[in-house]
Design an enzyme around this catalytic site. Structure first.
Site, PDB file in Angstrom:
ATOM      1  N   ASP A   1     -74.544-100.237  12.248  1.00  0.00           N
ATOM      2  CA  ASP A   1     -75.619 -99.718  11.398  1.00  0.00           C
ATOM      3  C   ASP A   1     -76.939-100.388  11.817  1.00  0.00           C
ATOM      4  O   ASP A   1     -77.003-101.620  11.941  1.00  0.00           O
ATOM      5  CB  ASP A   1     -75.270-100.088   9.944  1.00  0.00           C
ATOM      6  CG  ASP A   1     -76.124 -99.378   8.919  1.00  0.00           C
ATOM      7  OD1 ASP A   1     -76.684 -98.324   9.239  1.00  0.00           O
ATOM      8  OD2 ASP A   1     -76.203 -99.878   7.773  1.00  0.00           O
TER       9      ASP A   1
ATOM     10  N   ASP B   1     -81.750 -97.802  15.973  1.00  0.00           N
ATOM     11  CA  ASP B   1     -82.848 -97.504  15.060  1.00  0.00           C
ATOM     12  C   ASP B   1     -84.147 -98.002  15.670  1.00  0.00           C
ATOM     13  O   ASP B   1     -84.530 -99.155  15.517  1.00  0.00           O
ATOM     14  CB  ASP B   1     -82.601 -98.160  13.693  1.00  0.00           C
ATOM     15  CG  ASP B   1     -83.745 -97.899  12.724  1.00  0.00           C
ATOM     16  OD1 ASP B   1     -84.705 -97.194  13.116  1.00  0.00           O
ATOM     17  OD2 ASP B   1     -83.700 -98.393  11.589  1.00  0.00           O
TER      18      ASP B   1
ATOM     19  N   GLU C   1     -82.818 -92.356  14.756  1.00  0.00           N
ATOM     20  CA  GLU C   1     -83.604 -92.129  13.538  1.00  0.00           C
ATOM     21  C   GLU C   1     -85.034 -91.714  13.852  1.00  0.00           C
ATOM     22  O   GLU C   1     -85.676 -92.275  14.748  1.00  0.00           O
ATOM     23  CB  GLU C   1     -83.600 -93.403  12.671  1.00  0.00           C
ATOM     24  CG  GLU C   1     -84.404 -93.236  11.373  1.00  0.00           C
ATOM     25  CD  GLU C   1     -84.098 -94.287  10.304  1.00  0.00           C
ATOM     26  OE1 GLU C   1     -82.965 -94.819  10.289  1.00  0.00           O
ATOM     27  OE2 GLU C   1     -84.981 -94.563   9.485  1.00  0.00           O
TER      28      GLU C   1
ATOM     29  N   GLY D   1     -81.602-100.194  -0.687  1.00  0.00           N
ATOM     30  CA  GLY D   1     -81.620-101.195  -1.755  1.00  0.00           C
ATOM     31  C   GLY D   1     -81.403-100.621  -3.144  1.00  0.00           C
ATOM     32  O   GLY D   1     -81.125 -99.426  -3.318  1.00  0.00           O
TER      33      GLY D   1
ATOM     34  N   GLY E   1     -79.779 -94.947   2.858  1.00  0.00           N
ATOM     35  CA  GLY E   1     -80.368 -95.276   1.550  1.00  0.00           C
ATOM     36  C   GLY E   1     -79.905 -94.363   0.434  1.00  0.00           C
ATOM     37  O   GLY E   1     -80.696 -93.944  -0.401  1.00  0.00           O
TER      38      GLY E   1
HETATM   39  P1  13P Z   1     -78.209 -98.127   0.147  1.00  0.00           P
HETATM   40  O1  13P Z   1     -79.001 -99.408   0.053  1.00  0.00           O
HETATM   41  O2  13P Z   1     -78.833 -97.023  -0.630  1.00  0.00           O
HETATM   42  O3  13P Z   1     -76.790 -98.321  -0.211  1.00  0.00           O
HETATM   43  O4  13P Z   1     -78.262 -97.653   1.666  1.00  0.00           O
HETATM   44  C1  13P Z   1     -77.405 -98.210   2.634  1.00  0.00           C
HETATM   45  C2  13P Z   1     -77.725 -97.755   4.007  1.00  0.00           C
HETATM   46  O5  13P Z   1     -78.458 -96.831   4.242  1.00  0.00           O
HETATM   47  C3  13P Z   1     -77.092 -98.475   5.128  1.00  0.00           C
HETATM   48  O6  13P Z   1     -77.665 -98.136   6.355  1.00  0.00           O
END
Ligand code: 13P
Length: 333
Positions: free
Chosen positions: A94, A116, A146, A191, A235
């Site tokens: 990630d 990214d 991205e 977050g 997110g």
């Molecule tokens: P959240 O903070 O909304 O869980 O998003 C996690 C995310 O996008 C990991 O790449």
């Protein structure tokens, strides 16, 4: 060099093609400890859902990259023990932020990586993404890229403001980089504080913040430009208010935490959005369960007695996401 294929993992290519056709999305859950991983695999095995295990740079630093890779390998065997004969599990990096990091994950058994470079100027984003794609594709590892910038904070990734993806750029970007999927910015954010109170309205009955809607017009325009191309939403935690309330009730302090409403994610999952990233919701469930045990049983000091309930609550959360939000249950029989 270790190939993910030897570890029983799969890449995202076929998974995404099926998800787009079938109108559902694959859950991408972050993990950095054993209880999270057990909960993810149990939920995926019980619902027979394909699943993406995500490791961020922060998780690698916290838990040790070697250990995490072996945990993912163990997860495949654990899934089989749970009766899931042909588990469809992706191990994904990630927010990779350099060619070297992506390369080391490809070489170490990851089946998918994200580069990214969205904070770089457009041409530099293309150049770096293409370099990662050219390397990863030699080993049949899929690459997520991205375009656009998400607001919020997540491990090392943070931005104060968001910039929606420009639909007029996506064809050029996807063609020139050769990426397999594209994360776009349509108003989601990393977050547990996705929106400031000023960006929201307030429900007069409950006093809770009501977030602004996602920019579905941007998503529609991207899909028009790139028909059938796999789109990713980062997110995408919903910040369930029951966990926020539990945390606050048992001594925590999360005022005005707010996420993306699940109906909007359900709507996105039916479109070309075929990967939805969820991390914060799992952190909230874990914290809520641990705080409850600590508040109710102050004499408890066996980690199994508070990590166990946390694991159960996370399993419930993941199953709920799979069945009621993403619709991926039964898609990996
Ligand atoms: P959240 O903070 O909304 O869980 O998003 C996690 C995310 O996008 C990991 O790449």
């Amino acid at each position: 060099m270790v190939s993910y294929k030897e570890l029983g993992l799969v890449n995202t290519r076929e998974m995404f093609a099926k998800a787009i056709k079938g109108g559902y999305a694959i859950p991408a859950f972050n993990f950095n400890n054993m209880e999270q991983l057990q909960a993810i695999i149990k939920a995926a095995a019980e619902t027979k859902s394909p699943v993406i295990l995500q490791v961020s740079k922060g998780a690698r630093n916290y838990a040790n990259q070697t250990l995490l890779r072996y945990m993912a390998q163990g997860a495949v065997e654990y899934a089989k023990e749970l009766g899931w004969e042909k588990p469809q599990i992706v191990l994904h990096l990630d927010h990779g932020d350099s060619f070297e990091l992506c390369k080391s994950c490809v070489d170490f058994g990851f089946s998918s990586v994200m580069i990214d470079a969205s904070s770089l100027p457009y041409e530099e984003n293309i150049a770096l993404t293409k370099k990662v794609v050219d390397y990863a594709h030699q080993y049949d590892v899929t690459v997520e890229a991205e375009l656009g910038v998400l607001a919020g904070v997540e491990d090392e990734v943070s931005s104060a403001v968001s910039h929606y993806t420009k639909p007029e750029e996506v064809v050029d970007f996807a063609t020139r980089t050769g990426c397999d999927s594209l994360a776009i910015s349509i108003g989601t954010s990393h977050g547990a504080y996705k929106f400031t109170p000023e960006q929201c309205t307030r429900d007069p009955k409950t006093g809770r913040l009501v977030p602004p809607p996602l920019a579905f017009d941007v998503l529609d325009a991207v899909m028009e430009q790139l028909p059938g191309f796999p789109i990713v939403l980062h997110g995408s935690s919903s910040v369930p208010q029951e966990y926020v309330d539990m945390i606050n009730q048992y001594g925590g302090k999360l005022p005005d935490a707010v996420g993306i409403p699940e109906e909007q994610l359900r709507k996105a999952a039916k479109s070309a959005v075929c990967k939805i990233n969820i991390d914060s919701d799992s952190r909230l469930a874990f914290t809520a369960a641990v705080r409850k045990v600590f508040a109710e049983k102050p004499a408890e000091f066996d980690p199994r007695k508070y990590c166990g309930p946390a694991r159960d609550l996370m399993t419930e959360l993941y199953k709920h996401k799979i069945i009621n939000v993403l619709g991926s249950d039964g898609k990996a029989e």
